[in-house]
Scaffold this active site. Structure first.
Site, PDB file in Angstrom:
ATOM      1  N   HIS A   1      -4.959   4.195   6.004  1.00  0.00           N
ATOM      2  CA  HIS A   1      -4.260   3.603   5.176  1.00  0.00           C
ATOM      3  C   HIS A   1      -2.760   4.243   6.072  1.00  0.00           C
ATOM      4  O   HIS A   1      -2.430   5.353   6.883  1.00  0.00           O
ATOM      5  CB  HIS A   1      -3.863   4.449   3.845  1.00  0.00           C
ATOM      6  CG  HIS A   1      -4.967   3.735   2.867  1.00  0.00           C
ATOM      7  ND1 HIS A   1      -4.768   2.595   2.189  1.00  0.00           N
ATOM      8  CD2 HIS A   1      -6.201   4.189   2.908  1.00  0.00           C
ATOM      9  CE1 HIS A   1      -6.048   2.458   1.496  1.00  0.00           C
ATOM     10  NE2 HIS A   1      -6.909   3.477   1.999  1.00  0.00           N
TER      11      HIS A   1
ATOM     12  N   ASP B   1       0.956  -1.058  -0.090  1.00  0.00           N
ATOM     13  CA  ASP B   1      -0.059   0.012  -0.129  1.00  0.00           C
ATOM     14  C   ASP B   1       0.838   1.288  -0.011  1.00  0.00           C
ATOM     15  O   ASP B   1       1.826   1.140   0.706  1.00  0.00           O
ATOM     16  CB  ASP B   1      -0.968  -0.110   1.274  1.00  0.00           C
ATOM     17  CG  ASP B   1      -1.797   0.909   1.459  1.00  0.00           C
ATOM     18  OD1 ASP B   1      -1.781   2.082   0.428  1.00  0.00           O
ATOM     19  OD2 ASP B   1      -2.763   1.155   2.295  1.00  0.00           O
TER      20      ASP B   1
HETATM   21 ZN   LIG Z   1      -8.152   0.244  -1.139  1.00  0.00          ZN
HETATM   22 ZN   LIG Z   2      -9.768  -0.217   1.826  1.00  0.00          ZN
END
Ligand SMILES: [Zn+2]
Ligand SMILES: [Zn+2]
Length: 549
Positions: free
Chosen positions: A365, A191
């Site tokens: 995130h 990510d």
């Molecule tokens: Zn995502």
């Molecule tokens: Zn997500």
């Protein structure tokens, strides 16, 4: 030894429509199957999905689709893939519960091969195997995947953050990431969405504080909007409402349905007596009410957007209402969100979308230090950031370099370009079929670029139709050409002058020219297009028709 290929069919160089293919010889596993939202240049487009041509051409090799979590950018295009191939779908119990109703709309659930995994399971997929590892995000039962290949482990982080006080109390399995690092991670697909945020991201739990503050200070009703899948946020709303003496009603069919399912499965624990039905809100004074609603992204059909336009029958916004936006705008939706926020202010409501020092929303995130921690734990040989635009990929790789990873082991992936691992090296291979497929509001995929161009043209410059009647036998024009315009705006008289010029041009044609109807139609359109463009600088769509009499 054989090659291993990693192919993103979506989700790199962009945020959205995540779908990654991992292939070793004749075995393919697919990680996630998501959608993206249309931008403002895609009128009439509901969703954007990956082009599945590569998977369709290799469908006999697909051993399964593995879902990291239930967000739309990871699961939203699954019904469109399953229409093409009925392959096993592996997901957590929660993810399955969230996607069922969506799948049901388009497919027969009984015929699908839906399989549930538990964290720590090792699922064999041909010569590959997949191990889900628990990691925190903004949704329950979120997973990273360790895919074991002939060249070592490929670790796909999925969306993640390291939240040490998650709302459901279920921590990331950091130990396991460390063990996999010991075992040998050949490639980390990480990510990178928040790589531009320094430090550590705040825990989801801090949102409870922000909510408590707003719930206590609001003199009237509190409405909170978030994603229908944000079960953690709903849990926080129910708890804070119970503490501050408010009852909670819910607007929006999908949200209501998710609350029912998650309560039944034990993902949501609603304090006794807090949940009420929307029809019951009139039994309580405004300061004892909270309302959950969809519409955080400015979706035109959502309850909140309709309320802001005073078009929602079951609930009206009143002066004294406080509306909390508890969701991050998905890129592309900002304009629609601000329009809704402004309408709500105009109706006399107060809108809270940013609040310091106790926020009403935090990102799911990882920030920079968390991303570094993942690299540190898993100690990969190669690194390639995913879930990011080129600017995120670039920054992520420069951070990896600062951590001592040499440049030749860092990769900027592109949708459709395989990252190939062999015994000694990794390199980018030849592009496979890949792209975006636009789906309209009827659910039909395949709006072409040409259709999109026409729509934008129509929206910008309008349309002109011209009808000419000819007698092919006699080889002559019958009557005047008829010109009509819709959505076109130009200098006064320009269409009359266009008609005159057309008339002169048609009369100059000989009998043979007037018998070739197809050519005549094209010539009329060309003439008119050139004239209008020269006079007005506009490019309206020209629709010629020739009638034979
Ligand atoms: Zn995502
Ligand atoms: Zn997500």
């Amino acid at each position: 030894m054989s090659k291993v290929e990693v192919i993103a069919l979506g989700g790199v160089g962009e945020i959205g429509k995540n779908c990654t293919v991992i292939r070793q010889d004749d075995d393919i596993v697919v990680i996630d199957c998501g959608l993206a939202f249309p931008n403002e240049e895609m009128p009439g487009v509901d969703i954007v999905i990956p082009d599945f041509t590569y998977l369709i051409e290799n469908k006999d090799k697909v051993r399964g689709v593995f879902l990291t979590h239930a967000h739309e950018d990871h699961v939203g295009s699954l019904p469109y893939l399953l229409r093409e191939m009925n392959v096993p779908v592996y997901a957590s119990t929660f993810t399955h519960a969230m996607i069922q109703s969506k799948l049901e709309e388009k497919l027969n659930l009984k015929e699908l091969k839906l399989k549930t995994f538990a964290f720590g399971d090792i699922i064999q997929a041909g010569s590959l195997s997949v191990e889900p590892i628990r990691v925190t995000h903004s949704i329950p039962e979120n997973s990273s995947f360790a895919i074991r290949t002939g060249h070592g482990i490929i670790l796909m982080t999925g969306d993640f953050k390291f939240d040490f006080s998650p709302v459901d109390g279920k921590l990331s399995n950091i130990t396991r990431f460390g063990q996999l690092g010991e075992e040998g991670v050949v490639l980390l697909l990480s990510d990178s969405t928040n790589v531009d945020r320094p430090g550590w991201g705040p825990s989801e739990r801090i949102v409870s504080e922000g909510l408590r503050r707003v719930f206590t200070q609001a003199e009237g009703r509190v409405l909170l909007t978030t994603f229908a899948s944000n079960i953690h946020r709903m849990q926080q709303v129910y708890e804070v409402a119970a503490e501050t003496g408010r009852k909670v009603a819910c607007v929006g069919r999908r949200m209501e349905n998710n609350i029912d399912v998650c309560t039944r499965l034990g993902y949501l624990h609603i304090p006794k007596g807090v949940r009420i039905k929307l029809d019951e809100i009139n039994d309580y004074p405004p300061e004892q009410l909270a309302i959950l609603t969809t519409g955080s992204q400015g979706e035109p059909m959502s309850a909140l957007v309709q309320m802001s336009k005073q078009e929602y029958g079951r609930l009206q916004i009143k002066e004294g209402d406080t509306i909390i936006y508890s969701a991050r705008p998905i890129p592309g939706n900002e304009a629609a969100i601000w329009r809704t926020v402004n309408r709500l202010f105009r109706l006399g409501a107060k809108v809270v979308y940013d609040s310091h020092p106790a926020p009403v929303h935090v990102s799911g995130h990882a920030y920079q230090e968390e991303l570094k921690m993942m690299i540190n734990l898993t100690r990969p040989f190669y690194l390639a950031p995913v879930h990011g635009e080129p600017r995120h990929q670039h920054l992520y790789l420069s951070i990896a370099e600062q951590m001592g990873h040499p440049e030749h082991r860092l990769f900027t992936m592109e949708d459709g370009v395989p990252l190939v691992l062999d015994e000694t090296t990794a390199y980018q291979g030849e592009r496979v079929a890949c792209g975006r497929v636009l789906v309209d509001y009827s659910g039909t995929p395949g709006i072409s670029d040409e259709v999109l161009r026409d729509r934008n043209n129509l929206a910008r410059d309008g349309m002109i139709t011209v009808t000419v009647a000819v007698d092919p036998e006699a080889g002559e024009i019958v009557g005047d050409p008829m010109i009509q315009a819709k959505g076109f705006h130009g200098p006064e008289g320009v269409l009359d002058r266009a008609s005159d010029i057309l008339w002169d041009a048609l009369n100059a044609l000989n009998k043979a020219d007037l018998r070739d109807i197809d050519k005549l139609r094209r010539d009329i359109a060309d003439l008119l297009r050139k004239y209008i463009q020269k006079q007005t600088n506009l490019r309206p769509m020209i629709l010629p028709s020739v009638i034979e009499v």
